[in-house]
Scaffold this active site. Structure first.
Site, short mmCIF file in Angstrom:
data_model
loop_
_atom_site.label_atom_id
_atom_site.label_comp_id
_atom_site.label_asym_id
_atom_site.label_seq_id
_atom_site.Cartn_x
_atom_site.Cartn_y
_atom_site.Cartn_z
N ASP A 40 0.85 -1.19 0.00
CA ASP A 40 0.00 0.00 0.00
C ASP A 40 0.89 1.24 0.00
O ASP A 40 2.01 1.20 0.51
CB ASP A 40 -0.85 0.07 1.28
CG ASP A 40 -1.65 -1.18 1.50
OD1 ASP A 40 -2.05 -1.79 0.51
OD2 ASP A 40 -1.86 -1.51 2.68
N1 URA Z 1 -0.80 -5.93 4.15
C1 URA Z 1 -1.30 -4.67 4.14
O1 URA Z 1 -2.29 -4.40 4.80
N2 URA Z 1 -0.68 -3.76 3.39
C2 URA Z 1 0.41 -4.02 2.66
O2 URA Z 1 0.93 -3.12 2.00
C3 URA Z 1 0.92 -5.31 2.68
C4 URA Z 1 0.30 -6.26 3.44
#
Ligand code: URA
Length: 249
Positions: A109
């Site tokens: 993310d």
């Molecule tokens: N889990 C998440 O919530 N975000 C990420 O970027 C990777 C794994």
């Protein structure tokens, strides 16, 4: 013609150059019968054409090919894991060399920090992101509040999310609010959703390991090439996952 007159390069030299190990280690691998050339066990002193002959160690093809690059990036928060962003935010490809063009393997993310692979090796990227492969990924999450033993048990045993239950996870809790989670799946915002589902939304999230790939000395925003051994591990992980998913259940 003796093997010394046969055109091409000595196998051990090619193995060493591709980072399999020192010349001595490569000699030992060949002597132990662990190296094949075009599917046949190689004998010491064998010469090969490195551009055309298929060399494998323990059945795993040598991963490094000319022009193919693999980078390990420590992605800072605020950078998106796509090649371009309609909102004009910086992207992970802005942080690595422009040529050859690479793309991220999976995603983090925008607000997640930590390790991300980038490559132009489309085949490996495709295989690694296939849901059946399940390379372990380890995250450090700072959460709101202090999770109870019951919340930790739910995280470990599997949490019901709107796209189905999560698989069991390894979770180590450091009071008052730090969780170290190891998962095999790669669902969208999975760690955030898992923590939210047990009542402890994530405040900060970082991925610190992908399979055996970890590098605490890699500063945020910087990258390094994978070593040949690291690339070989990823090839092996992809091959093992493919075997698992092909096995009868
Ligand atoms: N889990 C998440 O919530 N975000 C990420 O970027 C990777 C794994």
């Amino acid at each position: 013609m003796t093997s010394a007159e046969y055109p091409g390069e000595r196998l051990q030299k090619v193995l060493a150059r591709r980072g399999v190990g020192s010349r001595r280690v490569c000699d030992a691998l060949v002597s132990a019968g662990r190296v094949t050339v075009n599917g046949e066990v190689a004998i010491a002193g064998r010469r090969i054409d490195p551009d055309h002959d298929e060399v494998a160690v323990d059945g795993v093809p040598l991963a490094v090919r000319p022009g193919v690059v693999h980078y390990l990036l420590n992605k800072p928060a605020g950078v998106v894991s796509t090649a371009s962003d309609p909102q004009g935010r910086p992207t992970v490809v802005d942080l690595v060399p422009r040529e050859p063009r690479v793309f991220p393997v999976g995603r983090l993310d925008a607000d997640t920090e930590g390790l991300l692979l980038l490559t132009n090796d489309g085949d490996l990227a495709f295989r690694l992101t296939h849901p059946s492969i399940g390379v372990e990924k380890a995250y450090l999450a700072k959460v709101q509040g202090t999770p109870s033993p019951a919340a930790l048990r739910r995280l470990r045993e599997g949490v019901e999310l709107d796209d189905g239950p999560t698989s069991p996870a390894r979770v180590v809790f450091t009071p008052p609010d730090l969780l170290r989670l190891v998962i095999h799946e790669g669902r969208n915002r999975q760690v955030r959703r898992m923590c939210e589902a047990v009542g402890h939304p994530v405040v900060r999230l970082a991925r610190f390991r992908i399979g055996p790939l970890a590098d605490p000395s890699l500063a945020p925003g910087t990258w390094r090439p994978l070593t040949p051994a690291e690339v070989r591990f990823l090839e092996q992980a992809a091959a093992a996952g493919e075997q698992r998913s092909a096995a009868p259940r």
